[in-house]
Design an enzyme around this catalytic site. Structure first.
Site, PDB file in Angstrom:
ATOM      1  N   ARG A 167       4.859  -3.292   6.990  1.00  0.00           N
ATOM      2  CA  ARG A 167       3.877  -4.344   6.683  1.00  0.00           C
ATOM      3  C   ARG A 167       4.517  -5.421   5.792  1.00  0.00           C
ATOM      4  O   ARG A 167       4.189  -6.608   5.919  1.00  0.00           O
ATOM      5  CB  ARG A 167       2.634  -3.755   6.018  1.00  0.00           C
ATOM      6  CG  ARG A 167       2.862  -3.127   4.658  1.00  0.00           C
ATOM      7  CD  ARG A 167       1.553  -2.799   3.956  1.00  0.00           C
ATOM      8  NE  ARG A 167       1.781  -2.201   2.650  1.00  0.00           N
ATOM      9  CZ  ARG A 167       0.828  -2.004   1.750  1.00  0.00           C
ATOM     10  NH1 ARG A 167      -0.416  -2.350   1.997  1.00  0.00           N
ATOM     11  NH2 ARG A 167       1.117  -1.448   0.588  1.00  0.00           N
ATOM     12  N   SER A 187      -3.336  -6.566   1.343  1.00  0.00           N
ATOM     13  CA  SER A 187      -3.039  -5.220   1.809  1.00  0.00           C
ATOM     14  C   SER A 187      -2.361  -5.233   3.175  1.00  0.00           C
ATOM     15  O   SER A 187      -1.411  -4.488   3.419  1.00  0.00           O
ATOM     16  CB  SER A 187      -4.324  -4.390   1.892  1.00  0.00           C
ATOM     17  OG  SER A 187      -4.054  -3.067   2.277  1.00  0.00           O
ATOM     18  N   GLU A 219     -13.886  -7.301  10.553  1.00  0.00           N
ATOM     19  CA  GLU A 219     -12.756  -7.201  11.464  1.00  0.00           C
ATOM     20  C   GLU A 219     -13.137  -7.526  12.901  1.00  0.00           C
ATOM     21  O   GLU A 219     -12.406  -8.198  13.625  1.00  0.00           O
ATOM     22  CB  GLU A 219     -12.135  -5.789  11.385  1.00  0.00           C
ATOM     23  CG  GLU A 219     -11.298  -5.546  10.145  1.00  0.00           C
ATOM     24  CD  GLU A 219     -12.130  -5.041   8.978  1.00  0.00           C
ATOM     25  OE1 GLU A 219     -13.381  -5.099   9.073  1.00  0.00           O
ATOM     26  OE2 GLU A 219     -11.551  -4.594   7.975  1.00  0.00           O
ATOM     27  N   ARG A 240       2.697   1.503   5.657  1.00  0.00           N
ATOM     28  CA  ARG A 240       2.782   0.978   4.295  1.00  0.00           C
ATOM     29  C   ARG A 240       3.792   1.719   3.418  1.00  0.00           C
ATOM     30  O   ARG A 240       4.149   1.249   2.344  1.00  0.00           O
ATOM     31  CB  ARG A 240       1.414   1.011   3.627  1.00  0.00           C
ATOM     32  CG  ARG A 240       1.001   2.366   3.089  1.00  0.00           C
ATOM     33  CD  ARG A 240      -0.191   2.261   2.160  1.00  0.00           C
ATOM     34  NE  ARG A 240      -0.420   3.515   1.446  1.00  0.00           N
ATOM     35  CZ  ARG A 240      -1.392   3.680   0.567  1.00  0.00           C
ATOM     36  NH1 ARG A 240      -2.227   2.696   0.302  1.00  0.00           N
ATOM     37  NH2 ARG A 240      -1.540   4.834  -0.056  1.00  0.00           N
TER      38      ARG A 240
END
Length: 371
Positions: free
Chosen positions: A97, A124, A151, A235
């Protein structure tokens, strides 16, 4: 669209020199070696020791000269020096990410009309285009869309923009597996989602494993404007793997290591994303037992080329921290599939990996059962 990467240094010449270094962290190791090898060292002729030792002051002088030259260059050209340093310094482990964020911001500088946004999670998902502000009625020249906490609405808006413009769409999906650990099993640990994305028509579903493959996924995504792309990113910080490449992503399935000959390994290990490292580590274990192993990064099904999976090799093991649904066509009737067909859990990632069998040992055992 053609991609060209050039780098020019101002007033700076690079040289590659073998240097003799001293690191305090190796004191114990050096002492042990010196104790065991003292007799061997004392038997080395003086002229040989003298010839070798001359490299130490010479190397030290060359290093001092390089450091002084680079310091002056850095003072005069700070931005170029930072870029050069990032090129010649080995990259530490990082999350895809974060690597995606670097790609997005690099593309925003050179692709006109490249805009981005997030459903209230830019910090994030790592999707903020740092050189630009928020797209608003009074600031239509900016490039960050604030979709709000919705979303589904964000996806619908992007589809509408693509239909009206037309524009290509790249969906960035982070937190892609149980690897994120304590964030919880119900909201942040996708199991079946990757399989459902792969089932969508006219969609490219990428699960890159490191910086090379993340850049490769973006290279393809920005050129295929009529085909939406999805990037599933993790992540946790993981290393850059030897053998991956930007060009390899174009094949969908790319060999990153292979000690066999004649396109006939004893077993093929297939991985994606954060689990490719597990496959690579398992391959090292199996190779030590005298077997030939091919490791394949299966970054994108839709771009897959059969050549990396020869039909004559039925011993195949696939590993992915997600649903096993759909993988049968890849690993075949005799192969083994390591995945997760239940919901996740909340413990730390290492415990989850062991609990669900997403481990090197599981891959090795599966491979041995086929040999």
């Amino acid at each position: 669209m053609n991609f060209s990467f050039n780098y020019q240094c101002k007033e700076l010449q690079l040289c590659s020199t073998i240097l003799v270094h001293s690191h305090s962290g190796f004191t114990i190791l050096v002492s042990l070696i010196a104790t065991v090898s003292s007799r061997l060292i004392s038997s080395v002729p003086d002229e040989v020791k003298s010839h070798w030792s001359r490299q130490t002051p010479e190397g030290s002088a060359l290093e001092s000269n390089w450091n002084a030259t680079f310091a002056a260059y850095q003072k005069k050209y700070p931005e170029e020096a930072a870029e050069l340093k990032s090129i010649i310094t080995e990259s530490p482990g990082d999350a895809t990410r974060n690597l995606s964020l670097q790609c997005l911001n690099a593309l925003a500088k050179v692709v006109p009309g490249f805009i981005g946004g997030s459903a209230d999670l830019a910090s994030s998902n790592m999707t903020l285009l740092k050189a630009f502000g928020d797209f608003q009625k009074a600031t239509p020249e900016e490039r960050n869309l604030r979709f709000g906490v919705r979303e589904h609405g964000m996806g619908a808006i992007c589809n509408g923009i693509a239909l009206h413009n037309p524009a290509g769409v790249i969906y960035v999906m982070t937190h892609d597996s149980i690897g994120l650990g304590e964030d919880g099993p119900t909201t942040h640990q996708p199991i079946e989602h990757i399989a459902s994305f792969r089932a969508m028509p006219n969609t490219l579903m990428f699960r890159p494993t490191d910086g090379n493959e993340t850049a490769g996924a973006y290279k393809i995504s920005v050129t295929k404007r009529k085909t939406p792309s999805i990037l599933a990113l993790y992540r946790q910080n993981l290393p850059q793997l030897p053998g991956t490449s930007i060009e390899g992503v174009e094949k969908g399935g790319n060999t990153i290591s292979d000690n066999s000959s004649g396109n006939n390994p004893d077993v093929i290990l297939i991985g994606t994303g954060s689990e490719l490292e597990i496959a690579a580590q398992a391959a090292e274990v199996i190779m030590k037992e005298g077997k030939t192993v091919r490791v394949v990064s299966f970054v994108c099904w839709e771009l897959f080329e059969e050549s990396v999976l020869p039909s004559g090799v039925s011993a195949r093991v696939r590993i992915e921290a997600a649903s096993t649904f759909g993988w049968g066509k890849i690993y075949g009737g005799r192969g083994k599939s390591i995945g997760i067909n239940s919901f996740g859990a909340s413990p730390p990632a290492p415990l989850l990996s062991k609990e669900f069998g997403i481990t090197v040992e599981a891959v090795v055992d599966a491979a041995k059962s086929l040999l």
